[in-house]
Design an enzyme around this catalytic site. Structure first.
Site, short mmCIF file in Angstrom:
data_model
loop_
_atom_site.label_atom_id
_atom_site.label_comp_id
_atom_site.label_asym_id
_atom_site.label_seq_id
_atom_site.Cartn_x
_atom_site.Cartn_y
_atom_site.Cartn_z
N GLY A 252 -2.30 -8.98 12.67
CA GLY A 252 -2.37 -7.83 13.12
C GLY A 252 -3.22 -7.71 11.61
O GLY A 252 -3.54 -5.58 11.43
N SER B 237 -6.89 -7.05 9.69
CA SER B 237 -8.62 -7.62 10.31
C SER B 237 -9.32 -8.21 8.40
O SER B 237 -10.47 -8.30 8.73
CB SER B 237 -9.42 -5.73 9.56
OG SER B 237 -9.48 -5.49 8.97
N GLU C 258 -8.18 -10.52 18.11
CA GLU C 258 -9.91 -10.25 17.30
C GLU C 258 -9.87 -11.87 16.16
O GLU C 258 -8.92 -11.90 15.63
CB GLU C 258 -10.27 -9.41 17.45
CG GLU C 258 -10.68 -7.90 18.67
CD GLU C 258 -11.40 -6.68 17.44
OE1 GLU C 258 -11.51 -6.63 16.74
OE2 GLU C 258 -11.12 -5.73 18.12
N HIS D 125 0.93 -1.34 -0.41
CA HIS D 125 0.05 -0.13 0.01
C HIS D 125 1.16 1.45 -0.12
O HIS D 125 0.32 2.62 0.64
CB HIS D 125 -0.67 0.25 0.99
CG HIS D 125 -1.77 -1.34 1.12
ND1 HIS D 125 -2.20 -1.28 1.90
CD2 HIS D 125 -2.89 -1.64 -0.37
CE1 HIS D 125 -3.32 -2.40 1.48
NE2 HIS D 125 -3.45 -2.98 0.63
P1 NAD Z 1 -7.30 -2.65 10.06
O1 NAD Z 1 -6.76 -1.39 11.32
O2 NAD Z 1 -8.82 -3.09 9.12
O3 NAD Z 1 -7.33 -3.86 11.37
C1 NAD Z 1 -6.32 -4.19 12.60
C2 NAD Z 1 -6.29 -5.39 13.33
O4 NAD Z 1 -5.36 -5.12 13.89
C3 NAD Z 1 -7.79 -5.71 13.81
O5 NAD Z 1 -8.10 -7.07 12.98
C4 NAD Z 1 -7.28 -6.00 15.55
O6 NAD Z 1 -7.74 -6.67 15.74
C5 NAD Z 1 -6.08 -5.79 14.93
N1 NAD Z 1 -4.82 -5.69 15.89
C6 NAD Z 1 -5.44 -4.46 16.63
N2 NAD Z 1 -3.79 -4.70 17.88
C7 NAD Z 1 -3.12 -5.08 17.68
C8 NAD Z 1 -2.22 -5.91 18.55
N3 NAD Z 1 -1.29 -5.28 19.44
N4 NAD Z 1 -1.36 -6.60 17.78
C9 NAD Z 1 -1.85 -7.41 16.75
N5 NAD Z 1 -3.15 -7.22 15.94
C10 NAD Z 1 -3.82 -6.01 16.46
O7 NAD Z 1 -5.44 -3.34 9.59
P2 NAD Z 1 -5.72 -3.84 8.00
O8 NAD Z 1 -6.23 -5.24 8.13
O9 NAD Z 1 -4.63 -3.53 8.16
O10 NAD Z 1 -6.54 -2.83 6.85
C11 NAD Z 1 -6.16 -1.61 7.17
C12 NAD Z 1 -5.86 -0.47 6.23
O11 NAD Z 1 -5.33 0.86 6.44
C13 NAD Z 1 -4.12 -1.49 4.85
O12 NAD Z 1 -4.00 -0.93 4.25
C14 NAD Z 1 -3.19 0.07 5.90
O13 NAD Z 1 -2.39 0.66 4.62
C15 NAD Z 1 -3.77 1.75 6.43
N6 NAD Z 1 -3.26 1.29 8.00
C16 NAD Z 1 -1.72 1.54 7.92
C17 NAD Z 1 -1.42 1.94 9.18
C18 NAD Z 1 0.13 1.65 9.20
O14 NAD Z 1 0.77 1.92 8.42
N7 NAD Z 1 0.77 1.21 10.93
C19 NAD Z 1 -2.07 2.05 10.05
C20 NAD Z 1 -3.59 2.52 9.89
C21 NAD Z 1 -4.44 2.08 8.74
#
Ligand code: NAD
Ligand code: ZN
Length: 233
Positions: free
Chosen positions: A173, A175, A201, A104
């Site tokens: 980590g 969803s 989750e 991404h």
């Molecule tokens: P998502 O936000 O849809 O899901 C996050 C997942 O992480 C959930 O299933 C949740 O249960 C889990 N989670 C929460 N705390 C956790 C922990 N401590 N350890 C392990 N798992 C944990 O995220 P996604 O599936 O990556 O999809 C969202 C999109 O958003 C992606 O395409 C990404 O590019 C973007 N995104 C990126 C970042 C980043 O770069 N850090 C942050 C937010 C969103």
């Protein structure tokens, strides 16, 4: 033995970077899934850039956590190891991972809508919002993939191929709701890989897992590594 890992926003949660979905996943009153879109940017580039500027500052201050570090160690000790990430924060690389496929994009990249030039811009906060191209003065956009946009072809093709070839596929980590990344664990499973998940989750992947760890990334990955050692022993 090929080990392939897919990470999502959850692996950076313990570094203090909010996820998009889940209880801590919000920015002010806006819904990220409504902001990370081409439509939102066309309508209000300033608002979208303010949100990215806020995220860039958060990421600049954040440190990789134990989960990122364990994956970097795995790369060092497993010969055929690959990491596919949906994250744009670059924390895997800062923890020492090298074989990283970014599906991404990267939040530190910017792309000019006028001359199409793409380059890294690490200033956080930005001097001007929305920022302008250093080559032609055109409007810049974040170098990330938004909802509704297609993924970089090279990265996606490589990710599909690795998922088909994987002996062990580890999902951490995510969803598993954002396609096509969410497809990868299923491709791996269909091609005969052992599927391991780390997520506090349940997700749509959970019912198909050989091992499913309801844990945060740091503690879950320690256990996942023990599982991987069993298969690779
Ligand atoms: P998502 O936000 O849809 O899901 C996050 C997942 O992480 C959930 O299933 C949740 O249960 C889990 N989670 C929460 N705390 C956790 C922990 N401590 N350890 C392990 N798992 C944990 O995220 P996604 O599936 O990556 O999809 C969202 C999109 O958003 C992606 O395409 C990404 O590019 C973007 N995104 C990126 C970042 C980043 O770069 N850090 C942050 C937010 C969103
Ligand atoms: Zn330009």
């Amino acid at each position: 033995m090929k080990v392939v890992v897919l990470t999502g926003a959850g692996i950076s949660a313990e570094s203090g970077i909010p996820t998009f979905r889940g209880k801590d996943g919000l920015w002010n009153k806006y819904d990220p899934t409504q902001l990370a879109t081409p439509e939102a940017f066309n309508k209000d580039p300033k608002l979208v850039w303010e949100w990215y500027d806020w995220r860039r500052q958060l990421i600049a201050k954040a440190q990789p956590n134990e989960g990122h570090r364990i994956l970097a160690q795995m790369e060092n000790s497993i010969k055929d190891f690959w990491l596919i990430t949906q994250n744009v924060d670059g924390l895997h690389q800062r923890a020492g991972s090298k074989k990283v496929i970014e599906l991404h994009g990267n939040i530190w990249k910017v792309r000019c809508l006028k001359c199409r030039e793409e380059y890294f811009e690490y200033k956080a906060p930005l001097e001007e919002i929305p920022p302008k191209c250093k080559y032609c003065g055109g409007l810049l956009r974040p170098g990330v993939v938004w909802f509704g946009e297609s993924l970089p072809t090279d990265a996606l093709e490589k990710a599909f191929k690795l998922s088909e070839e994987a002996d062990i596929f580890l999902v951490v980590g995510t969803s598993a709701q954002v396609y096509p990344a969410a497809e990868l664990p299923f491709i791996a499973k269909r091609s005969g890989a052992k599927l391991i998940e780390v997520n506090p989750e349940e997700t749509p992947v959970t019912p198909y897992c050989d091992v499913s760890l309801r844990e945060s990334a740091s503690t879950g990955l320690k256990k996942a590594w023990e599982e991987i050692r069993k298969y690779t022993a």
